[in-house]
Design a protein around this motif. Structure first.
Motif, PDB file in Angstrom:
ATOM      1  N   SER A   6     -40.878  16.094 -45.599  1.00  0.00           N
ATOM      2  CA  SER A   6     -41.358  15.427 -46.807  1.00  0.00           C
ATOM      3  C   SER A   6     -40.319  14.469 -47.373  1.00  0.00           C
ATOM      4  O   SER A   6     -40.659  13.396 -47.868  1.00  0.00           O
ATOM      5  N   ALA A   7     -39.049  14.820 -47.275  1.00  0.00           N
ATOM      6  CA  ALA A   7     -37.984  13.922 -47.740  1.00  0.00           C
ATOM      7  C   ALA A   7     -37.939  12.663 -46.879  1.00  0.00           C
ATOM      8  O   ALA A   7     -37.841  11.546 -47.389  1.00  0.00           O
ATOM      9  N   PHE A   8     -38.020  12.837 -45.558  1.00  0.00           N
ATOM     10  CA  PHE A   8     -38.037  11.677 -44.678  1.00  0.00           C
ATOM     11  C   PHE A   8     -39.264  10.818 -44.950  1.00  0.00           C
ATOM     12  O   PHE A   8     -39.166   9.589 -45.024  1.00  0.00           O
ATOM     13  N   SER A   9     -40.424  11.452 -45.082  1.00  0.00           N
ATOM     14  CA  SER A   9     -41.663  10.705 -45.319  1.00  0.00           C
ATOM     15  C   SER A   9     -41.572   9.875 -46.587  1.00  0.00           C
ATOM     16  O   SER A   9     -41.978   8.708 -46.617  1.00  0.00           O
ATOM     17  N   PRO A  50     -45.388  10.095 -33.125  1.00  0.00           N
ATOM     18  CA  PRO A  50     -44.144   9.609 -33.729  1.00  0.00           C
ATOM     19  C   PRO A  50     -44.102   9.918 -35.218  1.00  0.00           C
ATOM     20  O   PRO A  50     -45.116   9.834 -35.921  1.00  0.00           O
ATOM     21  N   ILE A  51     -42.949  10.308 -35.686  1.00  0.00           N
ATOM     22  CA  ILE A  51     -42.797  10.741 -37.066  1.00  0.00           C
ATOM     23  C   ILE A  51     -43.108   9.617 -38.054  1.00  0.00           C
ATOM     24  O   ILE A  51     -43.598   9.863 -39.152  1.00  0.00           O
ATOM     25  N   THR A  52     -42.862   8.372 -37.657  1.00  0.00           N
ATOM     26  CA  THR A  52     -43.115   7.258 -38.574  1.00  0.00           C
ATOM     27  C   THR A  52     -44.610   7.031 -38.793  1.00  0.00           C
ATOM     28  O   THR A  52     -45.023   6.688 -39.891  1.00  0.00           O
ATOM     29  N   SER A  53     -45.418   7.225 -37.767  1.00  0.00           N
ATOM     30  CA  SER A  53     -46.867   7.040 -37.916  1.00  0.00           C
ATOM     31  C   SER A  53     -47.505   8.162 -38.726  1.00  0.00           C
ATOM     32  O   SER A  53     -48.475   7.944 -39.437  1.00  0.00           O
TER      33      SER A  53
END
Length: 194
Positions: free
Chosen positions: A29-32, A124-127
Protein backbone atom coordinates in the motif's frame (compact mmCIF):
# COMPACT_ATOMS: atom_id res chain seq x y z
CA UNK A 1 24.92 -5.52 18.26
CA UNK A 2 27.09 -2.44 18.68
CA UNK A 3 29.94 -4.29 16.97
CA UNK A 4 27.70 -4.89 13.93
CA UNK A 5 26.83 -1.22 13.69
CA UNK A 6 30.40 -0.01 14.06
CA UNK A 7 31.93 -2.35 11.45
CA UNK A 8 29.28 -2.11 8.75
CA UNK A 9 28.20 0.61 6.40
CA UNK A 10 24.70 1.43 5.28
CA UNK A 11 25.38 -0.49 2.05
CA UNK A 12 25.89 -3.70 4.04
CA UNK A 13 22.44 -3.57 5.60
CA UNK A 14 19.34 -4.80 3.75
CA UNK A 15 17.25 -2.12 2.07
CA UNK A 16 13.86 -1.61 3.70
CA UNK A 17 14.37 -4.39 6.20
CA UNK A 18 14.87 -4.32 9.90
CA UNK A 19 17.69 -6.25 11.53
CA UNK A 20 15.14 -8.48 13.27
CA UNK A 21 13.38 -9.80 10.18
CA UNK A 22 15.13 -10.56 6.92
CA UNK A 23 11.79 -11.22 5.18
CA UNK A 24 10.11 -7.90 5.96
CA UNK A 25 9.36 -5.95 2.76
CA UNK A 26 8.05 -2.53 1.85
CA UNK A 27 4.30 -2.33 2.28
CA UNK A 28 2.40 -2.76 -0.99
CA UNK A 29 0.00 0.00 0.00
CA UNK A 30 2.89 2.38 0.68
CA UNK A 31 4.43 1.63 -2.71
CA UNK A 32 1.06 1.95 -4.44
CA UNK A 33 0.44 5.35 -2.85
CA UNK A 34 3.89 6.69 -3.68
CA UNK A 35 3.80 5.36 -7.23
CA UNK A 36 0.32 6.76 -7.94
CA UNK A 37 1.43 10.14 -6.57
CA UNK A 38 4.48 10.06 -8.85
CA UNK A 39 2.26 9.28 -11.85
CA UNK A 40 -0.11 12.14 -10.93
CA UNK A 41 2.82 14.52 -10.42
CA UNK A 42 4.16 13.81 -13.92
CA UNK A 43 0.67 13.74 -15.45
CA UNK A 44 0.03 17.33 -14.36
CA UNK A 45 3.21 18.47 -16.13
CA UNK A 46 2.79 16.89 -19.57
CA UNK A 47 0.44 17.25 -22.53
CA UNK A 48 0.38 13.74 -23.97
CA UNK A 49 0.40 10.09 -22.99
CA UNK A 50 3.74 9.48 -24.72
CA UNK A 51 5.34 12.37 -22.79
CA UNK A 52 4.02 10.89 -19.53
CA UNK A 53 5.44 7.46 -20.40
CA UNK A 54 8.78 9.09 -21.26
CA UNK A 55 8.85 10.80 -17.85
CA UNK A 56 8.04 7.53 -16.08
CA UNK A 57 10.86 5.83 -18.00
CA UNK A 58 13.25 8.61 -17.00
CA UNK A 59 12.23 8.23 -13.35
CA UNK A 60 12.87 4.48 -13.49
CA UNK A 61 16.21 4.86 -15.29
CA UNK A 62 17.96 6.29 -12.22
CA UNK A 63 16.49 3.57 -10.06
CA UNK A 64 17.88 0.93 -12.43
CA UNK A 65 21.38 2.37 -12.24
CA UNK A 66 21.30 2.35 -8.44
CA UNK A 67 19.79 -1.14 -8.20
CA UNK A 68 22.56 -2.53 -10.40
CA UNK A 69 25.17 -0.80 -8.28
CA UNK A 70 23.64 -2.07 -5.04
CA UNK A 71 23.28 -5.67 -6.24
CA UNK A 72 26.85 -5.69 -7.55
CA UNK A 73 28.10 -4.36 -4.22
CA UNK A 74 26.14 -6.86 -2.16
CA UNK A 75 27.32 -9.85 -4.18
CA UNK A 76 30.93 -9.80 -3.10
CA UNK A 77 31.80 -12.39 -5.74
CA UNK A 78 29.92 -10.58 -8.52
CA UNK A 79 31.75 -10.49 -11.82
CA UNK A 80 30.76 -8.05 -14.52
CA UNK A 81 28.59 -9.70 -17.13
CA UNK A 82 30.07 -9.51 -20.62
CA UNK A 83 27.67 -11.80 -22.48
CA UNK A 84 24.25 -10.58 -23.51
CA UNK A 85 22.23 -13.58 -22.35
CA UNK A 86 23.97 -13.69 -18.97
CA UNK A 87 23.08 -10.04 -18.38
CA UNK A 88 19.46 -10.60 -19.40
CA UNK A 89 19.27 -13.60 -17.06
CA UNK A 90 20.67 -11.45 -14.26
CA UNK A 91 18.03 -8.76 -14.88
CA UNK A 92 15.09 -11.16 -15.20
CA UNK A 93 15.99 -13.29 -12.18
CA UNK A 94 18.35 -11.76 -9.61
CA UNK A 95 17.38 -8.11 -10.07
CA UNK A 96 13.68 -8.93 -10.54
CA UNK A 97 13.67 -10.89 -7.28
CA UNK A 98 15.37 -8.04 -5.44
CA UNK A 99 12.84 -5.52 -6.76
CA UNK A 100 9.57 -7.46 -6.91
CA UNK A 101 10.06 -10.53 -4.73
CA UNK A 102 9.89 -13.01 -7.63
CA UNK A 103 11.63 -13.71 -10.91
CA UNK A 104 10.10 -12.50 -14.17
CA UNK A 105 7.68 -15.00 -15.67
CA UNK A 106 9.72 -15.50 -18.83
CA UNK A 107 12.59 -14.26 -20.94
CA UNK A 108 12.12 -14.77 -24.66
CA UNK A 109 14.15 -14.06 -27.77
CA UNK A 110 12.39 -12.53 -30.75
CA UNK A 111 12.01 -14.81 -33.73
CA UNK A 112 12.02 -11.95 -36.24
CA UNK A 113 14.88 -9.79 -34.93
CA UNK A 114 18.13 -11.03 -33.40
CA UNK A 115 18.60 -7.83 -31.39
CA UNK A 116 15.22 -8.01 -29.60
CA UNK A 117 14.34 -9.83 -26.39
CA UNK A 118 11.19 -9.84 -24.27
CA UNK A 119 10.87 -9.98 -20.50
CA UNK A 120 7.33 -11.04 -19.57
CA UNK A 121 5.59 -10.40 -16.24
CA UNK A 122 1.99 -11.51 -15.73
CA UNK A 123 1.38 -9.28 -12.70
CA UNK A 124 3.69 -6.25 -12.65
CA UNK A 125 3.37 -4.29 -9.44
CA UNK A 126 3.01 -0.98 -11.29
CA UNK A 127 -0.07 -2.12 -13.24
CA UNK A 128 -1.78 -3.53 -10.18
CA UNK A 129 -1.27 -0.40 -8.08
CA UNK A 130 -2.57 2.25 -10.52
CA UNK A 131 -5.93 2.54 -12.27
CA UNK A 132 -5.61 4.21 -15.65
CA UNK A 133 -8.51 6.60 -16.43
CA UNK A 134 -10.44 6.16 -19.67
CA UNK A 135 -9.09 9.37 -21.20
CA UNK A 136 -5.54 7.97 -20.84
CA UNK A 137 -6.45 4.54 -22.19
CA UNK A 138 -3.18 4.07 -24.07
CA UNK A 139 -1.02 4.81 -21.02
CA UNK A 140 1.32 2.05 -19.87
CA UNK A 141 2.45 2.79 -16.32
CA UNK A 142 4.81 -0.15 -16.76
CA UNK A 143 7.07 2.36 -18.54
CA UNK A 144 8.57 2.94 -15.09
CA UNK A 145 9.80 -0.68 -15.01
CA UNK A 146 11.10 -0.37 -18.58
CA UNK A 147 13.15 2.60 -17.37
CA UNK A 148 14.54 0.48 -14.53
CA UNK A 149 15.53 -2.25 -17.01
CA UNK A 150 17.15 0.31 -19.34
CA UNK A 151 19.10 1.82 -16.44
CA UNK A 152 20.46 -1.56 -15.35
CA UNK A 153 21.45 -2.52 -18.90
CA UNK A 154 23.07 0.86 -19.62
CA UNK A 155 24.95 0.75 -16.32
CA UNK A 156 26.31 -2.68 -17.21
CA UNK A 157 27.45 -1.55 -20.67
CA UNK A 158 24.55 -2.93 -22.71
CA UNK A 159 22.79 0.13 -24.18
CA UNK A 160 19.25 -0.75 -25.23
CA UNK A 161 15.87 0.79 -25.92
CA UNK A 162 13.29 -0.75 -23.59
CA UNK A 163 9.55 -0.29 -24.11
CA UNK A 164 6.61 -1.59 -22.12
CA UNK A 165 3.61 -3.16 -23.81
CA UNK A 166 0.41 -4.57 -22.34
CA UNK A 167 -0.78 -7.70 -24.11
CA UNK A 168 -4.16 -9.31 -23.52
CA UNK A 169 -3.97 -13.06 -23.32
CA UNK A 170 -7.42 -14.53 -22.90
CA UNK A 171 -9.01 -13.03 -19.80
CA UNK A 172 -5.81 -11.65 -18.29
CA UNK A 173 -3.21 -9.07 -19.26
CA UNK A 174 0.53 -9.38 -19.17
CA UNK A 175 3.30 -6.83 -19.43
CA UNK A 176 5.91 -7.41 -22.10
CA UNK A 177 9.11 -5.40 -21.84
CA UNK A 178 10.66 -5.30 -25.31
CA UNK A 179 14.44 -4.87 -25.13
CA UNK A 180 16.10 -3.78 -28.39
CA UNK A 181 19.87 -3.67 -28.13
CA UNK A 182 22.10 -1.29 -30.07
CA UNK A 183 24.17 -2.62 -32.98
CA UNK A 184 27.39 -2.16 -31.00
CA UNK A 185 26.16 -4.55 -28.31
CA UNK A 186 25.19 -7.18 -30.85
CA UNK A 187 28.54 -7.00 -32.66
CA UNK A 188 30.45 -7.15 -29.36
CA UNK A 189 28.43 -10.17 -28.24
CA UNK A 190 29.10 -11.92 -31.57
CA UNK A 191 32.86 -11.49 -31.11
CA UNK A 192 32.74 -12.79 -27.53
CA UNK A 193 30.80 -15.92 -28.48
CA UNK A 194 32.57 -16.59 -31.77
Amino acid sequence: MSQFLSNSTILDRPVGRSQRSAEQNVSLSAFSYLFSEMVQYHQNRVDSVSALEHRLEAAGYGVGLKVLELLAYRARDYTRQTKLMNMLQFVSTTAWKALFGKAADSLEKSIDHADEFMIVDYAPITSTSVSVPADLGGLSVDAYISGIIAGMLQGAGFPARVTAHTVEEGDRKKAVFLVKFSASVMSRDATIIG
